[in-house]
Scaffold this motif. Structure first.
Motif, PDB file in Angstrom:
ATOM      1  N   ASP A 224       2.705   3.726   3.842  1.00 21.26           N
ATOM      2  CA  ASP A 224       3.088   3.579   5.204  1.00 21.26           C
ATOM      3  C   ASP A 224       4.390   5.204   5.083  1.00 21.26           C
ATOM      4  O   ASP A 224       4.143   6.406   5.599  1.00 21.26           O
ATOM      5  N   ASN A 225       4.767   4.981   3.631  1.00 21.55           N
ATOM      6  CA  ASN A 225       5.402   6.234   3.272  1.00 21.55           C
ATOM      7  C   ASN A 225       4.957   6.733   1.575  1.00 21.55           C
ATOM      8  O   ASN A 225       6.166   6.079   1.043  1.00 21.55           O
TER       9      ASN A 225
ATOM     10  N   GLY B 284       4.160  -4.758   7.955  1.00 19.76           N
ATOM     11  CA  GLY B 284       3.862  -4.789   7.017  1.00 19.76           C
ATOM     12  C   GLY B 284       3.584  -5.325   5.475  1.00 19.76           C
ATOM     13  O   GLY B 284       3.190  -4.684   4.705  1.00 19.76           O
TER      14      GLY B 284
ATOM     15  N   ASN C  59       5.339   2.474   0.070  1.00 19.67           N
ATOM     16  CA  ASN C  59       6.209   2.790   1.217  1.00 19.67           C
ATOM     17  C   ASN C  59       7.460   2.641   0.575  1.00 19.67           C
ATOM     18  O   ASN C  59       8.124   1.917   1.015  1.00 19.67           O
TER      19      ASN C  59
ATOM     20  N   ARG D  61       2.882  -1.579   2.682  1.00 20.89           N
ATOM     21  CA  ARG D  61       1.845  -0.934   3.448  1.00 20.89           C
ATOM     22  C   ARG D  61       2.118   0.949   2.989  1.00 20.89           C
ATOM     23  O   ARG D  61       3.033   0.874   2.944  1.00 20.89           O
TER      24      ARG D  61
END
Ligand code: HEM
Lengths: 260, 339
Positions: free
Chosen positions: B245-246, B148, B230, B243
């Motif tokens: 991701d969340n 990431g 994220n 990144r």
């Protein structure tokens, strides 16, 4: 693998230290320890190389990206250059101090960056440049040459009958030429990465200060009263500044060499 | 006349040069400790560099004329030529690098410009340029490693040239060169798209980090503090990686100066601001920050660098060879009979 890496680093450290002691005793006493010292230095150099090699294979890139890798290279080239000097000049006097400096350099790994031994980070975008490799290699070769020159200069100050001025001059010229290349190559890289070839950041500025000290040494060399001891002091001062550029700037001053 | 000659001799003397180098070295070292961002741009420091330039320039002129005199007598040895030419190249190289720097200081331009994905800029609005062009950022992309962390930042741009649209990508270490300017990937950030039934400034749906939103039917406000690609509790208000991701949005709800609360929102999650007012963050649009630069002195500095590098390597070769051949112990073969 982690254990092997650590074992390798500590045995190299130990070997450099023992080589330093052997050189010291060999140069001082009648006992002929010098061939053994040379042999130990070669084995240590081999171990040092092995660490670099494993690192290169494990990371899939040249080991020129962080402080830990710089120390491995710095020590490697310093010892390599010394061994060439020993064979070429037929002189073992500098062995003690060069091995001592190498031991101290290696000691900085467990002291300052122990977790780097087994940690291989990713390369950030700004560092992905072919210029970086040549920039770092030339800088390390320069620093190694200055280390050796400082060792010889130190001996000349201590012992007036030890005259290797000509070697000191030539080794300094070698370091000066590679440092010059390194600074220009670094500027080319900075121009590509940030759009500025010179931005007076602490690392850059200290490299320039180092370069200036040796430029002054080379110019003063033509004056009779600036040869001998005074010139040797400049060479040692230069190396102290090299060490500051190498360690001090990273730990004491904050740099701008990062992306966004 | 004598006075001018004296001044010239002083300005071109090597001792003056050594002194200047010493002062510049000392002051630079001190400068890194006290406020490096401003120190090196002060007039005093620039004046020192200018003096060094003058000194080195005059000194090089002297060296050249001396060199021509010696050579025209026709008796110079090959070693002498090697040494003098390499040293001339080396010093002249430094002079050219300084000239390049001076040209850049007076005529160079460099500005950072923030462009939201999808927007265009015209270089004529940013810097003075003879060949202006307009540049559109079609897309800003971040490439990631497996863990990431970012491996590259890329702005995909297009430039309209007459009737044709040309596509280029600008990434770190790969600037765009076009019509005498260069564009570098400098940094990036995010704008957040909001939707609300009650926005005071209904035009504004793209909001930057740090901005405050006001409404018609309530005096309460929402401050968009930060977009976190994220989110991970352990990292607090910092993103774990870049990144997405969340993705979460951190905002605060305020009444005048007073903060009523801090919230962590998902996209499309409804945030109740007051009885009749609600808001959702719907999506995020990246912006890129490009450095637009023109440096008319760069070619001079480049030629200077090449001369300098060739000169120093040649001089090094000269010193090593000379010592190997003659085995002499004098320093660097300075005594060549011509000094
Ligand atoms: C700015 C950085 C400078 C660098 C890197 C540099 C480099 C060098 C080097 C490597 C040498 C050869 C020294 C030797 O024989 O061992 C040299 C010689 C010389 N430098 Fe510089 N120099 C610089 C600045 C200057 C300045 C400011 C002057 C002042 C006028 C100057 C004047 C000279 C002169 C006159 C020589 C002797 C040339 C000869 O022997 O014919 N240099 N320089």
């Amino acid at each position: 693998m982690d254990i092997i890496n650590e074992l390798l680093i500590y045995s190299t450290l130990g070997l450099y230290a023992i080589a330093a002691i052997f050189y010291y005793l060999g140069n001082k006493n009648k006992i002929n320890l010098l061939p053994a010292a040379f042999g130990l230095a070669i084995v240590a150099l081999g171990f040092n190389f092995l660490s670099l090699f494993i690192r290169t294979v494990a990371s899939g890139r040249l080991p020129l990206h962080n402080g830990y890798e710089f120390v491995l290279c710095f020590t490697f080239f310093t010892v390599l250059m010394y061994l060439f000097y020993e064979k070429y000049a037929g002189d073992t006097k500098a062995g003690t101090i060069v091995m001592l400096v190498s031991t101290l350099l290696y000691l900085s790994i467990p002291l300052l960056m122990p977790y780097h031994i087994n940690y291989i980070g990713n390369v950030m975008p700004a560092l992905k440049s072919p210029w970086l490799a040549v920039h770092v290699i030339t800088a390390i070769v320069a620093y190694s040459a200055f280390a050796l020159a400082a060792g010889l200069a130190f001996l000349q100050i201590k012992n007036k009958t030890f005259t290797k001025d000509n070697y000191v001059y030539r080794i300094v010229i070698t370091g000066f030429a590679t440092l010059s290349l390194s600074i220009v190559l670094g500027a080319i890289w900075a121009e590509q990465a940030w759009g500025r070839y010179w931005s007076w950041d602490p690392k850059e500025t200290w490299a320039l200060v180092t370069w200036i000290v040796y430029a002054i040494y080379l110019h003063l060399n033509r004056y009779k009263n600036w040869q001998g001891s005074r010139a040797n002091i400049l060479v040692i001062v230069g190396f102290i500044i090299v060490l500051f550029t190498f360690f001090g700037v990273n730990y004491l001053l904050s740099g701008l060499h990062s992306y966004a | 006349m004598l006075k001018i000659k004296q001044v010239y001799d002083f300005l071109s003397a090597m001792k003056t040069g050594i002194f200047l180098l010493m002062i510049i070295g000392l002051i630079s070292a001190i400068g890194t400790v006290i406020n490096p961002n401003h120190f090196f741009h002060t007039t005093y420091f620039k004046a020192l560099l200018l003096l060094l330039f003058i000194n080195l320039g005059f000194c090089t002129i002297n060296q050249v004329s001396k060199f021509i005199k010696v050579v025209s007598k026709g008796k110079s040895k090959k070693a002498y030529l090697s040494r003098q030419i390499s040293l001339l190249m080396l010093h002249l190289g430094i002079v050219l690098i300084l000239v390049g720097g001076i040209v850049n200081a007076y005529n160079g331009q460099s500005l950072n410009i923030k462009i939201v994905q999808g927007d265009s800029i015209n270089t004529a609005d940013i810097i003075n340029t003879k060949n202006p062009f307009s540049l559109t950022v079609n897309k800003f992309v971040i490439d990631f490693y497996d863990d990431g962390s970012p491996s590259q930042y890329i702005s995909e741009v297009s430039i309209k040239e007459k009737d044709k649209l040309n596509h280029y990508s600008i990434s770190v270490n790969h600037p765009l060169k076009y019509q005498g300017i260069k564009a570098y990937q400098h940094s990036y950030g995010y704008m957040v798209k909001v939707f609300s039934n009650d926005l005071l400034d209904s035009e504004r749906s793209l909001v930057a980090e740090g901005q405050t939103l006001a409404f018609n039917n309530t005096t309460r406000t929402i401050n968009l503090y930060r977009y976190i690609p994220n989110y991970d509790m352990r990292y607090g208000m910092n993103s774990k990686t870049a990144r997405p991701d969340n993705p979460k949005i951190i905002y605060s709800l305020n009444e005048g100066e007073e903060m009523l609360g801090i919230g962590l929102a998902d996209f499309d999650e409804e945030i109740v601001v007051d009885d009749n007012t609600s808001l959702t963050f719907t999506s995020v649009t990246p912006y890129t920050v490009l450095t637009i630069k023109s440096d008319p002195g760069l070619w001079l500095a480049a030629i200077g660098s090449i001369l300098f590098m060739l000169g120093i390597c040649w001089f090094w070769l000269f010193v090593s060879q000379r010592n190997r051949k003659s085995g002499n112990t004098t320093q660097g073969g300075i005594n060549n009979g011509h000094n």
